[in-house]
Design a protein around this motif. Structure first.
Motif, PDB file in Angstrom:
ATOM      1  N   ASP A  70       2.768   1.844  -3.688  1.00  0.00           N
ATOM      2  CA  ASP A  70       1.507   1.908  -4.434  1.00  0.00           C
ATOM      3  C   ASP A  70       1.617   3.029  -4.722  1.00  0.00           C
ATOM      4  OD1 ASP A  70       1.788  -0.369  -5.646  1.00  0.00           O
ATOM      5  OD2 ASP A  70      -0.476  -1.365  -5.501  1.00  0.00           O
ATOM      6  N   GLN A  71       0.609   4.401  -2.831  1.00  0.00           N
ATOM      7  CA  GLN A  71       0.322   5.262  -2.929  1.00  0.00           C
ATOM      8  C   GLN A  71       1.724   6.238  -3.025  1.00  0.00           C
ATOM      9  OE1 GLN A  71      -2.449   6.184  -0.893  1.00  0.00           O
ATOM     10  NE2 GLN A  71      -1.502   8.441  -0.743  1.00  0.00           N
ATOM     11  N   GLU A  97       1.661   4.605  -9.322  1.00  0.00           N
ATOM     12  CA  GLU A  97       1.597   5.077  -8.444  1.00  0.00           C
ATOM     13  C   GLU A  97      -0.367   4.434  -8.199  1.00  0.00           C
ATOM     14  OE1 GLU A  97       1.129   9.422  -7.348  1.00  0.00           O
ATOM     15  OE2 GLU A  97       2.754   9.219  -7.821  1.00  0.00           O
ATOM     16  N   SER A  98      -0.503   4.279  -7.171  1.00  0.00           N
ATOM     17  CA  SER A  98      -1.913   3.636  -7.091  1.00  0.00           C
ATOM     18  C   SER A  98      -2.362   4.311  -5.696  1.00  0.00           C
ATOM     19  CB  SER A  98      -2.407   2.456  -7.107  1.00  0.00           C
ATOM     20  OG  SER A  98      -2.742   2.019  -7.068  1.00  0.00           O
ATOM     21  N   LYS A  99      -2.827   5.746  -5.664  1.00  0.00           N
ATOM     22  CA  LYS A  99      -2.939   6.148  -3.944  1.00  0.00           C
ATOM     23  C   LYS A  99      -4.768   5.272  -3.512  1.00  0.00           C
ATOM     24  CE  LYS A  99      -1.709  10.066  -5.379  1.00  0.00           C
ATOM     25  NZ  LYS A  99      -0.173  10.187  -4.541  1.00  0.00           N
ATOM     26  N   MET A 100      -4.535   5.482  -2.469  1.00  0.00           N
ATOM     27  CA  MET A 100      -5.165   4.785  -1.038  1.00  0.00           C
ATOM     28  C   MET A 100      -6.744   4.917  -1.361  1.00  0.00           C
ATOM     29  SD  MET A 100      -5.350   2.364   1.303  1.00  0.00           S
ATOM     30  CE  MET A 100      -3.758   2.714   2.153  1.00  0.00           C
ATOM     31  N   THR A 101      -7.775   3.951  -1.483  1.00  0.00           N
ATOM     32  CA  THR A 101      -8.961   4.331  -1.196  1.00  0.00           C
ATOM     33  C   THR A 101      -9.490   3.322  -0.653  1.00  0.00           C
ATOM     34  OG1 THR A 101      -9.597   1.985  -2.993  1.00  0.00           O
ATOM     35  CG2 THR A 101      -8.739   3.895  -4.232  1.00  0.00           C
ATOM     36  N   LEU A 160       1.113  -1.273  -0.021  1.00  0.00           N
ATOM     37  CA  LEU A 160       0.170   0.354  -0.011  1.00  0.00           C
ATOM     38  C   LEU A 160       0.802   1.357   0.481  1.00  0.00           C
ATOM     39  CD1 LEU A 160      -2.984  -1.416   2.864  1.00  0.00           C
ATOM     40  CD2 LEU A 160      -3.039  -0.855  -0.184  1.00  0.00           C
ATOM     41  N   LYS A 191      -9.480   0.203  -0.748  1.00  0.00           N
ATOM     42  CA  LYS A 191      -7.716  -0.507  -0.612  1.00  0.00           C
ATOM     43  C   LYS A 191      -7.784  -0.386   1.029  1.00  0.00           C
ATOM     44  CE  LYS A 191      -5.600   0.456  -3.791  1.00  0.00           C
ATOM     45  NZ  LYS A 191      -4.415   1.936  -5.105  1.00  0.00           N
TER      46      LYS A 191
END
Length: 187
Positions: A113-114, A122-126, A110, A129
């Motif tokens: 990715d964040q 990059e894959s922001k926190m949702t 996490l 998640k």
């Protein structure tokens, strides 16, 4: 779908590998010797596959010169992860030896990715998640026996303190494993 299946297969193999290495430790002794044997066998296999596939074991010098320094530490993190699992297995058993590093992998995944660490996407926190991670944490707490931990809180023994230290080490090993995956993914 194939990648999901591959991930499940790897997940099935990890506890088997840990059990085999724990048995090997009973035979040869120190965990670092077990890791050395494991990585030697793996290196020989990879050398054979690499020679068949690309006909050389050499890495171009320009590749080495043009990459960030951290890209070369993935293997070292892998050694730490494997050796830690060998150390954890006799202290915590199979379930905790598997789930504590998985929790660390998820938490570090996490973070990676964040912030897009190690040049990853990059894959922001949702919310989804975050809830997924909380379910994993809850699952780990149930698996390690939260109820018995709470009941014995008053009589917190030295053994319990030691077990929590091993759990923390497992968590950190998992975080380093996720870091290794990100680094090796870039490599």
């Amino acid at each position: 779908m194939l990648l999901i299946l591959l991930g499940v297969i790897v997940g099935i193999i990890l506890p088997v590998q840990t059990s085999i290495n724990a048995r090997l430790q009973k035979t040869v002794g120190p965990p670092f010797v077990v890791s050395l044997i494991t990585f030697t066998v793996g290196t020989i296999f990879l050398a054979i596959v690499t020679l068949i596939q690309i006909k050389t074991l050499l890495v171009p010098l320009t590749l080495i010169e043009n990459q960030p320094f951290w890209i070369w530490i993935g293997g070292l993190l892998g050694v730490f992860y494997l050796t830690t699992n060998i150390l954890l297995f006799p202290k915590m058993g199979s379930i905790q030896t598997v789930i504590m590093p998985i929790l660390g992998q998820i938490l570090m995944g996490l973070v990676i990715d964040q912030f897009g660490l190690f040049y990853s996407m990059e894959s922001k926190m949702t919310v989804v998640k975050f809830l997924g991670a909380m379910f994993v944490v809850a699952g780990v707490l149930v698996a390690i026996g939260l109820k018995s931990m709470l009941e014995h809180q008053v009589s917190y023994t030295q053994k319990s303190k030691g077990l929590n230290l091993w759990r923390l080490i497992g968590l950190i090993a998992g975080m380093l494993s996720a870091t290794e995956s990100a680094i090796n993914g870039h490599l």
